[in-house]
Write an enzyme that holds these catalytic residues in place. Structure first.
Site, mmCIF file in Angstrom:
data_model
loop_
_atom_site.group_PDB
_atom_site.id
_atom_site.type_symbol
_atom_site.label_atom_id
_atom_site.label_comp_id
_atom_site.label_asym_id
_atom_site.label_seq_id
_atom_site.Cartn_x
_atom_site.Cartn_y
_atom_site.Cartn_z
ATOM 1 N N CYS A 2 0.849 -1.202 0.000
ATOM 2 C CA CYS A 2 0.000 0.000 0.000
ATOM 3 C C CYS A 2 0.884 1.252 0.000
ATOM 4 C CB CYS A 2 -0.872 0.015 1.245
ATOM 5 S SG CYS A 2 -1.862 -1.461 1.443
ATOM 6 N N ARG A 27 4.103 0.554 -7.173
ATOM 7 C CA ARG A 27 4.196 -0.469 -6.122
ATOM 8 C C ARG A 27 3.113 -1.519 -6.242
ATOM 9 N NH1 ARG A 27 6.273 2.742 -1.284
ATOM 10 N NH2 ARG A 27 4.800 1.635 0.011
ATOM 11 N N TRP A 79 -3.289 -2.349 -1.553
ATOM 12 C CA TRP A 79 -2.998 -3.672 -2.080
ATOM 13 C C TRP A 79 -3.665 -4.634 -1.120
ATOM 14 C CZ3 TRP A 79 0.510 -7.806 -0.620
ATOM 15 C CH2 TRP A 79 0.732 -8.741 -1.638
ATOM 16 N N ASN A 105 -1.023 0.782 6.048
ATOM 17 C CA ASN A 105 -0.252 -0.212 5.298
ATOM 18 C C ASN A 105 0.218 -1.234 6.317
ATOM 19 O OD1 ASN A 105 1.351 -1.680 3.595
ATOM 20 N ND2 ASN A 105 3.036 -0.211 3.594
ATOM 21 N N GLY A 106 -0.201 -2.505 6.148
ATOM 22 C CA GLY A 106 0.215 -3.534 7.106
ATOM 23 C C GLY A 106 -0.969 -4.452 7.416
ATOM 24 N N GLU A 486 16.178 -17.243 -11.515
ATOM 25 C CA GLU A 486 15.820 -15.828 -11.691
ATOM 26 C C GLU A 486 15.134 -15.610 -13.037
ATOM 27 O OE1 GLU A 486 15.447 -13.402 -9.912
ATOM 28 O OE2 GLU A 486 15.406 -11.702 -11.273
ATOM 29 N N LYS A 490 11.356 -14.072 -13.488
ATOM 30 C CA LYS A 490 11.064 -12.907 -14.343
ATOM 31 C C LYS A 490 9.918 -13.234 -15.297
ATOM 32 C CE LYS A 490 12.582 -10.107 -12.567
ATOM 33 N NZ LYS A 490 13.019 -10.734 -11.373
ATOM 34 N N GLU A 493 6.465 -13.769 -13.423
ATOM 35 C CA GLU A 493 5.847 -12.658 -12.676
ATOM 36 C C GLU A 493 5.373 -11.529 -13.587
ATOM 37 O OE1 GLU A 493 8.171 -10.458 -9.849
ATOM 38 O OE2 GLU A 493 10.000 -10.752 -10.963
ATOM 39 N N HIS A 509 15.451 -36.241 -13.259
ATOM 40 C CA HIS A 509 14.718 -36.802 -12.094
ATOM 41 C C HIS A 509 13.277 -36.320 -12.066
ATOM 42 C CE1 HIS A 509 18.591 -38.266 -10.712
ATOM 43 N NE2 HIS A 509 19.092 -37.059 -10.966
ATOM 44 N N LYS A 608 5.648 -4.119 -5.103
ATOM 45 C CA LYS A 608 7.090 -3.899 -5.225
ATOM 46 C C LYS A 608 7.820 -4.309 -3.950
ATOM 47 C CE LYS A 608 11.004 -2.762 -6.898
ATOM 48 N NZ LYS A 608 11.625 -3.765 -7.814
HETATM 49 C C1 AGP Z 1 11.432 -9.798 -7.866
HETATM 50 O O1 AGP Z 1 11.265 -9.515 -9.252
HETATM 51 C C2 AGP Z 1 10.167 -9.591 -7.077
HETATM 52 N N1 AGP Z 1 9.700 -8.272 -7.214
HETATM 53 C C3 AGP Z 1 10.267 -10.091 -5.655
HETATM 54 O O2 AGP Z 1 10.606 -11.463 -5.701
HETATM 55 C C4 AGP Z 1 11.309 -9.382 -4.741
HETATM 56 O O3 AGP Z 1 12.609 -9.716 -5.160
HETATM 57 C C5 AGP Z 1 11.097 -9.893 -3.308
HETATM 58 O O4 AGP Z 1 9.801 -9.517 -2.890
HETATM 59 C C6 AGP Z 1 12.139 -9.354 -2.320
HETATM 60 O O5 AGP Z 1 12.042 -7.948 -2.262
HETATM 61 P P1 AGP Z 1 13.230 -7.149 -1.520
HETATM 62 O O6 AGP Z 1 14.490 -7.396 -2.303
HETATM 63 O O7 AGP Z 1 12.797 -5.724 -1.563
HETATM 64 O O8 AGP Z 1 13.340 -7.686 -0.126
#
Ligand code: AGP
Length: 613
Positions: A2, A27, A79, A105-106, A486, A490, A493, A509, A608
């Protein structure tokens, strides 16, 4: 995560609030709203709420149709955690009397018990949210002072919050508080701001105060004061933000993600600048706050991270094992914090987090520190909670990363970990030659990245061939196994294609059962110590009609006989290959997502920074 923005001062607050929310759109959110107190005298003050489901344009249309004007107010992008993403659950929420408005936020973990308690006192609720309960609790404690009511409410709340609260009964005042979710105070010229992220207010001031957990701020037109939840005054330093707002703009690129992919050469230069010494082939790291003697006593290293940062940590694991000859474990922060981990004073904990606010990572670091470990924060956001609570650390200097999908932060984390590895390795006896090789290799990375990025159009051409597939497998070995993970993250997501990363040899396996002409397989098969082995894995996929996209080392013509498409990258030492091999995969996933019409910078369901559990 949020977004929160608040303003009090001489100006009309609405354009400032809406503009702040625009800076926070990246975000990720699913609804937005504002609360403004209208009127010029106590007799005609009125608390007005405007909120709407969906993107910010809906709120803009609403306030155009139903204008609201005043000199203090709060705003929020939500969010959803508790309660569906709809208009009724959007923030701000009000108390029983509709004289107090609150944005949050939380997560309030004891909200059910609080809701039942308030119901016995005659409160009625209109939403499913924990935030409405919190606002009613403040109203329950209202006795003429907004900050006293907020403090009393927060003293019985359990969970995480970053909040801003206003009331038409206490004009001109904004009360802010935080526990687990960031909140900063902007100090302007006769005007003041609160926000969950400096990006929301940087166009108005670069003078900010970072609240720590269980701290409150009371902001009026005449100034601000900070206190604990027990209303004990505390002094806070005003800090200056050093980056420009322009760095948080798209700069002519279609998406923030593409801009940030192309920023990586400069980011690596920033990450290593002033930290590599040719005289003695050593690293020079300011702010580590842990002495060489303490580092010499380290017998074990544990990484704590989530998501992409966890992948960077895996590369750090391979680096530290290779160069420092120390045992290393990489832990999902969310798992570590609820296990009963074996941690002691000879364990060095490395906490990787771009935002420095990820709830699981922050909690895991606190748990490790409680058990006696030294914790170093490797963060991007200056002044973030992890950066401030760690025993020391390093900033990765990537500048604001706006795209939800992390790109430049990932490579900046890896480069920063290479510098830290060099520092630790020399203390633990690494000889000159590998140290020199690591420094020379790092220095060449920015130019090598530029060469790869210059061929970005090839990544788009390959993406056009495979964008229609609903699945994809990413395979790598050694340093390229975390890159496979990674690359898969990418793609999934931002394009919503189901993608999995695996160690290449593991394919036999189980995953090999998935191989057919409808399953593209990305092999990261650069010329390293595992090259011959991974060629066999590629042959196994080819024999089963699998289609292969390869990331290979320049000059490797052999791979063209096996792979359907090849992304070439320059040669470098094994430990630095991830800095290069990830680039084609970032671009490939970006172009697939664009071709599939996805919202690249704000993928569905993602935030984010995940500041909730
Ligand atoms: C990565 O593309 C994502 N946005 C997500 O996995 C992110 O890396 C993860 O939430 C950790 O965030 P941080 O590095 O701010 O702790």
């Amino acid at each position: 995560m949020c977004g929160i923005v608040g303003y009090t001062g001489p100006r009309d607050c609405l354009p400032i609030l809406i503009g702040g929310l625009e800076r926070l759109e990246y975000r990720g959110y699913d609804s937005a709203g504002v609360a403004v107190v209208t009127g010029d005298s106590p007799d005609d003050y009125s608390l007005e709420i405007r909120k709407e489901e969906g993107k910010l344009q809906g709120l803009k249309d609403l306030v155009e149709a139903q204008p609201v004007s005043g000199t203090f107010g709060i705003a929020h992008t939500r969010w959803a955690t508790h309660g569906a993403p709809n208009q009724i659950n959007a923030h701000p929420h009000t108390d029983e009397t509709d004289h107090i408005a609150l944005v949050h936020n939380g997560i309030i973990e004891n909200c059910d018990a609080l809701r039942e308690m308030l119901k016995t006192k005659g409160h009625t609720f209109h939403t499913e949210t924990d935030t409405e309960v919190l606002c009613h609790l403040v109203g329950e404690y209202w006795d003429g002072s907004l900050e006293k009511a907020v403090a009393a409410a927060l003293r019985i709340v359990e969970g995480a919050y970053g909040i801003a609260v206003i009331s038409d009964l206490d004009p001109g005042k904004i009360v802010g508080a935080r526990k687990g979710s960031p909140l900063v105070v902007g100090v302007g010229d006769g005007e003041y701001f609160v926000a969950s992220d400096v990006a929301a207010i940087l166009s108005h001031t670069n003078q900010v105060i970072y609240l720590a957990d269980e701290e409150m701020v009371v902001v009026t037109r005449r100034g601000f004061r900070t206190q604990t939840l027990n209303e004990i005054p505390i002094a806070k330093d005003v800090e200056e933000i050093t980056w420009e707002l322009s760095q948080a703009e798209k700069g002519g690129y279609e998406h923030f993600m593409l801009k940030e992919i192309f920023e990586q050469p400069r980011c690596i230069q920033n990450a290593i600048r002033g930290r590599l010494e040719d005289d003695g082939w050593r690293a020079h790291i300011g702010g580590l706050n842990i002495s060489d003697e303490e580092l010499a006593r380290v017998e074990r290293v544990v990484f704590l991270a989530c998501g992409t940062s966890w992948h960077a940590a895996m590369i750090g694991e391979y680096m530290i094992e290779e160069y420092c000859r120390l045992p290393v474990e990489v832990e999902y922060a969310s798992e570590f914090r609820y296990r009963d981990p074996v941690i002691d004073g000879k364990t060095l904990v490395l906490v990787i987090s771009q935002s420095g606010e990820t709830a699981d990572t922050l909690a895991a670091m606190r748990e490790a520190q409680r058990r006696g470990a030294m914790a170093l924060g490797i963060c991007n956001v200056v002044g973030s909670t992890i950066a401030r609570e760690a025993d020391g650390g390093m900033y990765i200097h990537a500048g604001p990363e706006i795209g939800v999908a992390s790109t430049k932060a990932f490579t900046s984390q890896v480069a920063t970990l290479a510098v830290l590895t060099l520092h630790l390795a020399r203390i633990h006896g690494l000889s000159d030659e590998p140290a020199r090789s690591l420094i020379h290799g790092l220095r060449r990375i920015p130019d090598q990245m530029e060469a790869i990025l210059a061929d970005a159009s090839h990544c788009r051409v390959v993406a056009e061939k495979y964008a229609h597939h609903a699945n994809c497998l990413y395979l790598g070995r050694g340093y390229n196994f975390p890159v496979a993970l990674e690359g898969a993250l990418k793609l999934k997501e931002i394009s919503y294609v189901h993608a999995e990363g695996y160690p290449a040899a593991e394919m036999k396996h189980g995953p090999i059962a998935l191989i057919d002409e409808n399953m593209p397989v990305v092999f990261i098969c650069t010329k390293d110590r595992a090259y011959d082995k991974i060629k066999s894995n590629m042959a196994e996929v080819k024999a089963r009609s699998g289609r292969i996209i390869a990331v290979a080392t320049e000059g490797d013509t052999h791979v063209e006989g096996i792979a359907d498409d090849v992304f070439y990258i320059p040669q470098t030492i094994d430990a630095l290959v991830p800095l290069l091999s990830v680039l084609p995969l970032q671009l490939y996933s970006y172009y697939v997502a664009v071709l599939r019409g996805c919202n690249v910078d704000q993928p569905r369901n993602l935030a984010k920074s995940v500041t909730v559990e």
